[in-house]
Design a protein around this motif. Structure first.
Motif, PDB file in Angstrom:
ATOM      1  N   GLU A 139       0.819  -1.203   0.000  1.00  0.00           N
ATOM      2  CA  GLU A 139       0.000   0.000   0.000  1.00  0.00           C
ATOM      3  C   GLU A 139       0.859   1.263   0.000  1.00  0.00           C
ATOM      4  O   GLU A 139       1.957   1.288   0.542  1.00  0.00           O
ATOM      5  CB  GLU A 139      -0.910   0.028   1.228  1.00  0.00           C
ATOM      6  CG  GLU A 139      -1.992  -1.028   1.227  1.00  0.00           C
ATOM      7  CD  GLU A 139      -2.884  -0.933   2.450  1.00  0.00           C
ATOM      8  OE1 GLU A 139      -4.041  -1.401   2.377  1.00  0.00           O
ATOM      9  OE2 GLU A 139      -2.426  -0.394   3.483  1.00  0.00           O
ATOM     10  N   ASN A 140       0.305   2.311  -0.589  1.00  0.00           N
ATOM     11  CA  ASN A 140       0.973   3.607  -0.616  1.00  0.00           C
ATOM     12  C   ASN A 140      -0.096   4.689  -0.564  1.00  0.00           C
ATOM     13  O   ASN A 140      -1.170   4.544  -1.144  1.00  0.00           O
ATOM     14  CB  ASN A 140       1.814   3.748  -1.895  1.00  0.00           C
ATOM     15  CG  ASN A 140       2.473   5.113  -2.017  1.00  0.00           C
ATOM     16  OD1 ASN A 140       1.909   6.029  -2.592  1.00  0.00           O
ATOM     17  ND2 ASN A 140       3.664   5.246  -1.471  1.00  0.00           N
ATOM     18  N   SER A 149       4.788   1.513   4.019  1.00  0.00           N
ATOM     19  CA  SER A 149       3.514   2.169   3.742  1.00  0.00           C
ATOM     20  C   SER A 149       3.340   3.385   4.644  1.00  0.00           C
ATOM     21  O   SER A 149       3.567   3.310   5.857  1.00  0.00           O
ATOM     22  CB  SER A 149       2.351   1.201   3.976  1.00  0.00           C
ATOM     23  OG  SER A 149       1.109   1.890   3.929  1.00  0.00           O
TER      24      SER A 149
END
Length: 207
Positions: A42-43, A108
């Protein structure tokens, strides 16, 4: 009134010039773009360049800085085609701004802030929980801006989620009621408290 000429720009300190030019365009939208890599990382990152492109089809654009260095948001969008746009609101300003820090791709920003990712209707990319307006986006095309090597990324709105009270009878979304923020320059945030609406305008003295 102060006057600053084009020739003055080169004489300024680097940070001073960046602040000056980023501020002079006026208030900009404040959004968090959520992505997830093909590998599942995820970012989330803050962007102040999201802009309306067209309503039919429903298109939004945003600008990416030169890809001479790693751009996780851009890389993830190109790899998966999907991303989310989430309106920054008054309660998450500091954490939203911290996502501008340059973390390694394996880290993240959700893990380094109090921002929480959430998933809706099996959409690939994460939304930011609690944002008053969230958009599910799919990549359409991109344009290289030769003047400074930036990239205009254009995406289509595949769906949007918004707090019930923000949506008015005529389709207008009252962002002030959602305490949605705007960005002044690179690091200044303002939260509008009201809207003034004047309706569609016609030339005067016409029946």
């Amino acid at each position: 009134m102060t006057f600053i000429s084009y020739d003055d720009f080169d004489s300024f300190d680097h940070i001073y010039r960046i602040n000056l030019i980023n501020s002079c365009s006026g208030y900009k939208s404040a959004n968090l773009i959520g992505t997830k890599s093909a590998e599942g990382q995820e970012n989330v990152a803050v962007f102040s360049s999201v802009t309306h492109i067209g309503s039919n089809p429903p298109l939004l654009g945003f600008f990416c800085r030169p890809t001479t260095v790693t751009r996780h948001t851009y890389d993830n969008i190109k790899a998966t085609k999907f991303y989310t746009i989430n309106h920054i609101h008054s309660e998450i300003l500091a954490d939203a701004h911290h996502t501008s820090a340059k973390y390694n791709k394996t880290i993240s920003e959700f893990d380094k802030t109090k921002l929480i990712s959430e998933y809706k209707k099996d959409f690939h990319a994460p939304f930011v929980k609690g944002c008053p307006l969230q958009l599910a986006m799919e990549f359409v095309e991109e344009y290289d801006i030769k003047a400074n090597d930036t990239i205009l990324v254009i995406g289509e709105i595949k769906g949007l989620y918004l707090e019930d009270h923000l949506l008015k009878a005529d389709g207008f979304i009252d962002l002030a009621e959602g305490k949605t923020a705007a960005i002044n320059g690179l690091d200044g945030y303002a939260v509008p408290t009201s809207n003034a609406r004047f309706g569609y305008q016609r030339p005067k003295n016409e029946s």
